[in-house]
Design a protein around this motif. Structure first.
Motif, mmCIF file in Angstrom:
data_model
loop_
_atom_site.group_PDB
_atom_site.id
_atom_site.type_symbol
_atom_site.label_atom_id
_atom_site.label_comp_id
_atom_site.label_asym_id
_atom_site.label_seq_id
_atom_site.Cartn_x
_atom_site.Cartn_y
_atom_site.Cartn_z
ATOM 1 N N ARG A 41 0.840 -1.214 0.000
ATOM 2 C CA ARG A 41 0.000 0.000 0.000
ATOM 3 C C ARG A 41 0.865 1.251 0.000
ATOM 4 O O ARG A 41 0.566 2.230 -0.665
ATOM 5 C CB ARG A 41 -0.928 -0.002 1.212
ATOM 6 N N GLN A 79 0.106 3.031 -12.697
ATOM 7 C CA GLN A 79 -1.249 2.572 -12.401
ATOM 8 C C GLN A 79 -1.782 1.704 -13.526
ATOM 9 O O GLN A 79 -2.472 0.729 -13.279
ATOM 10 C CB GLN A 79 -2.193 3.756 -12.206
ATOM 11 N N GLU A 80 -1.471 2.044 -14.758
ATOM 12 C CA GLU A 80 -1.970 1.282 -15.897
ATOM 13 C C GLU A 80 -1.385 -0.121 -15.921
ATOM 14 O O GLU A 80 -1.974 -1.035 -16.472
ATOM 15 C CB GLU A 80 -1.651 2.021 -17.196
ATOM 16 N N THR A 86 -6.846 -4.056 -14.091
ATOM 17 C CA THR A 86 -8.163 -3.884 -13.498
ATOM 18 C C THR A 86 -9.040 -5.037 -13.971
ATOM 19 O O THR A 86 -8.999 -5.426 -15.130
ATOM 20 C CB THR A 86 -8.783 -2.536 -13.935
ATOM 21 N N THR A 115 -15.384 -6.517 -16.359
ATOM 22 C CA THR A 115 -16.737 -6.597 -15.816
ATOM 23 C C THR A 115 -17.572 -7.697 -16.469
ATOM 24 O O THR A 115 -18.623 -8.053 -15.951
ATOM 25 C CB THR A 115 -17.474 -5.249 -15.955
ATOM 26 N N ARG A 128 -7.480 -6.172 -9.945
ATOM 27 C CA ARG A 128 -7.825 -5.044 -9.094
ATOM 28 C C ARG A 128 -9.292 -4.701 -9.260
ATOM 29 O O ARG A 128 -9.775 -4.511 -10.378
ATOM 30 C CB ARG A 128 -6.955 -3.843 -9.451
ATOM 31 N N LEU A 129 -10.014 -4.624 -8.142
ATOM 32 C CA LEU A 129 -11.404 -4.193 -8.149
ATOM 33 C C LEU A 129 -11.445 -2.750 -7.679
ATOM 34 O O LEU A 129 -10.966 -2.436 -6.594
ATOM 35 C CB LEU A 129 -12.250 -5.059 -7.199
ATOM 36 N N THR A 130 -11.994 -1.879 -8.483
ATOM 37 C CA THR A 130 -12.098 -0.479 -8.084
ATOM 38 C C THR A 130 -13.463 -0.232 -7.452
ATOM 39 O O THR A 130 -14.400 -0.992 -7.663
ATOM 40 C CB THR A 130 -11.920 0.452 -9.300
ATOM 41 N N ARG A 131 -13.562 0.849 -6.674
ATOM 42 C CA ARG A 131 -14.838 1.170 -6.040
ATOM 43 C C ARG A 131 -15.939 1.412 -7.057
ATOM 44 O O ARG A 131 -17.088 1.103 -6.821
ATOM 45 C CB ARG A 131 -14.685 2.414 -5.155
ATOM 46 N N GLY A 132 -15.586 1.941 -8.202
ATOM 47 C CA GLY A 132 -16.578 2.222 -9.226
ATOM 48 C C GLY A 132 -17.122 0.972 -9.891
ATOM 49 O O GLY A 132 -18.224 0.980 -10.419
ATOM 50 N N GLU A 153 -19.005 -3.316 -5.576
ATOM 51 C CA GLU A 153 -19.546 -2.875 -4.295
ATOM 52 C C GLU A 153 -19.881 -4.111 -3.471
ATOM 53 O O GLU A 153 -20.245 -5.151 -4.031
ATOM 54 C CB GLU A 153 -20.794 -2.013 -4.500
#
Length: 197
Positions: free
Chosen positions: A9, A25-26, A30, A33, A49-53, A56
């Motif tokens: 982190r 980051q790229e 990610t 979906t 990687r699961l993003t908040r957007g 949920e």
């Protein structure tokens, strides 16, 4: 292990504040979906990687009954048992669950060490079918099925209950459907029989 996560982190936080960090980051993949690709990335690839957007938290209790039934079928050992399966009790599904992209796709992350059974130890993607995705999922479990003539293959959008399973090495894969819901599951049994449920 906690030290490693904290260190990771810190490195990620440092990269986010450095100019040119967008390229760093790229490099972190990610999660997709689409259900079958999500399964490949997380349950077969081991990380995404699961993003908040895109994800949920969700709970087992909020899933529709046909989805819960497909989930129960996926935890069975063979087709005869799967087609008789009932909705599993919530205690058998302690997995962390994420709803993907606000839709009808759910990712179940394994929660090992709970003695709750095969669902707890499984990585699973559950979704409401939208067409050809069932056949794509079926290719994961039965990759050699392409040799089966088209007229002998199942429909691309199953509305009833179906079940297929296969093992590759020590990993077991199952694909179960009920009422249009599809459960694609990956499970590796414990190597120690004393730890098996």
């Amino acid at each position: 292990m906690q030290v490693d996560r904290t260190f990771a982190r810190l490195i990620l936080s440092a990269l986010l504040t450095v100019p040119g960090a967008a390229s760093a980051q790229e490099a972190i993949a990610t999660a997709p979906t689409e259900p079958v690709e999500l399964f490949r990335a997380v349950c077969m690839g081991g990380a995404a990687r699961l993003t908040r957007g895109m994800a949920e938290p969700a709970s087992y209790a909020t899933l529709p009954l046909p989805a819960q039934r497909a989930l129960g079928e996926s935890a069975e050992a063979d087709a005869a048992a799967a087609l008789k399966a009932t909705v599993p009790a919530a205690a058998r599904v302690p997995n962390t669950i994420y709803r993907i992209a606000g839709g009808n796709t759910y990712l179940f992350v394994p929660k090992a060490g709970t003695n709750a059974g095969m669902i707890a130890d499984s990585c699973l993607v559950l979704w409401l079918s939208s067409g050809e995705d069932y056949l794509s999922a079926r290719k994961i479990v039965l990759p050699g099925e392409a040799k089966v003539p088209l007229y002998a293959r199942p429909a691309s959008k199953p509305d009833g209950a179906t079940f297929v399973a296969a093992s590759f090495g020590t990993t077991q894969y199952t694909l179960a459907t009920f009422g249009g819901w599809i459960a694609l599951r990956s499970y590796t049994p414990p190597s120690d029989p004393e730890k098996a449920n």
